[in-house]
Design a protein around this motif. Sequence first.
Motif, PDB file in Angstrom:
ATOM      1  N   ILE A 107     -30.996  24.987 -10.619  1.00  0.00           N
ATOM      2  CA  ILE A 107     -30.456  23.488 -10.430  1.00  0.00           C
ATOM      3  C   ILE A 107     -31.658  22.887  -9.381  1.00  0.00           C
ATOM      4  CG2 ILE A 107     -28.619  21.964 -10.451  1.00  0.00           C
ATOM      5  CD1 ILE A 107     -28.629  22.748 -12.638  1.00  0.00           C
TER       6      ILE A 107
ATOM      7  N   PHE B  64     -26.463  18.535  -8.394  1.00  0.00           N
ATOM      8  CA  PHE B  64     -28.040  18.525  -8.458  1.00  0.00           C
ATOM      9  C   PHE B  64     -28.406  17.069  -8.129  1.00  0.00           C
ATOM     10  CE2 PHE B  64     -30.383  15.444 -11.839  1.00  0.00           C
ATOM     11  CZ  PHE B  64     -31.569  15.490 -11.105  1.00  0.00           C
TER      12      PHE B  64
ATOM     13  N   TYR C  68     -31.183  16.321  -4.766  1.00  0.00           N
ATOM     14  CA  TYR C  68     -32.002  15.397  -5.663  1.00  0.00           C
ATOM     15  C   TYR C  68     -31.836  13.992  -4.153  1.00  0.00           C
ATOM     16  CZ  TYR C  68     -34.442  11.792  -8.010  1.00  0.00           C
ATOM     17  OH  TYR C  68     -35.062  10.427  -8.470  1.00  0.00           O
TER      18      TYR C  68
ATOM     19  N   ALA D  30     -34.142  20.837  -9.148  1.00  0.00           N
ATOM     20  CA  ALA D  30     -33.698  18.547  -8.191  1.00  0.00           C
ATOM     21  C   ALA D  30     -34.850  18.878  -7.627  1.00  0.00           C
ATOM     22  CB  ALA D  30     -32.778  18.931  -7.004  1.00  0.00           C
TER      23      ALA D  30
END
Length: 518
Positions: free
Chosen positions: A129, A268, A272, A133
């Motif tokens: 994950i 995530f 991000y 990202a």
Amino acid sequence: MSQNLITALKNPDLYPHEVDGFQVIETHISWVILTGSYAYKMKKPVNFGFLDFTDLTAREHFCKEELRLNQRLTEGLYLEVLPITGTTEAPVLGGEGAAIEYVLKMRQFPQSQLLSTLQANGELNAAHIDEMAQQIARFHAHAPHVPLEHYQGTPEAVMDPVLQNFEQIRPFLSDKADLQQLDALQAWAQTSFERLKPLLKKRKAEGFIRECHGDIHLGNATLIDGKVVIFDCIEFNEPFRFTDVYADTAFLAMDLEDRGLKSLARRFVSQYLELTEDYEGLELLNFYKAYRALVRAKVSLFSMPAEASPVQRAATLRQYRNYANLAESYSTIPSRFLAITHGVSAVGKSSVSMRLVESLGAIRIRSDVVRKKLFGNQESENAVGAGIYNAEASAVTYTKLHELAGIVLRAGFPVVLDATYLKRAQRDAAAKVAEATGVPCLILDCTAPDAVIEGWLAHRRAIGNDPSDATLEVVKAQQASREPLGADEILHSKRVETHNSKSLDNLIADIRQRLPGL
């Protein structure tokens, strides 16, 4: 013709490489012929309104678009577009003469390495994950901006497909509860749109409408040579691809939550945001997640056969309701809070803050990351209070932390600020942000034995990927100069022994007890 051509293409003599055998994967818009080393994708001559592949010229064009667009996120996976010449019964791959069809040649990878398959087998992890990202953040940063004069990205363009969902879903429903839920969701979407319209206009003006992927979910990501690769973007419909970057991000977050991976979805989103600093758009996240969930709900209804049996209809409605309930969950008002960590460097604050991200849906903002984005990535020469760690730089860093925290809280999300907060003035400034936004403020008083801290410092140096530059000298200086929590601060603090997993579990349980809406 197409089905006959697929049959004729299952001839190893047609291919300029060894063929291990043939397998055909069929979707509603394409066939993919697997040969072992390479895969050949051919588009079906179909028209679904949102795409039209009925003309051979269009199929050639979209094969080339698929090659071009997917090369943005992949390397060595999408190879070339080849004409098929000859006849349906005796085709020639890449031959001379008039083309009767086109295929996209791709490097083949094992279906067992799809992230959706890894997830089904319990093998998907946080590292996958985090890698997604990083890739998506980097991709969005370099994606071409949709011109300002383009209709896509305007508030009206954003709302058109949202309203279309409700119009297309309603004829399939007859149960009163389903219809009432749909009406409530439409009312929420409408009021949310009116509230978000100024932000949508601002996003358009500031260039956040870009040529995105359009279809990011675990089924469109795989492991190749041990690295995550995101593939199969939308090539056939520009409006599906010309969107706000948050619409792209929301799709993956929704897909993870649909699979019961809420903690990974939260991780995530927070990761991000740490990479992009696009906190101002955060208010759009749930709006876009609800939209994506209802697209899935609609597609499930569209897949129901015209003469569906009672069993088929019940199964379809069950799938629809799962997505509708997921969409409804995004309309709830969350419990917000502001949490700050308190403790010396390498005491384990980042582990504590990530638990709040994954368990409670908080957005994490780390001072080490913010500081380096403000002042560059140079190190502090291991000197206490020098360079980007001097008093003036630290004051600017904490001011930025509190500014971002206010943005996150006003967007409707809890936030955890991962910093040392060793000075009373820093903690008071954070408390003022909580007071201004009407949320509780919690101090996470992080502690660990000196030997544990020294071990974690050594581990950081060995790994070499931590944003902190702290050394043992820095930690000792922090311990000597820290300002302890006052009696009034202790009332809204929680002591956390970061080396003790039970202490972390108790922290999460305690916050949930205080804020039952989490």
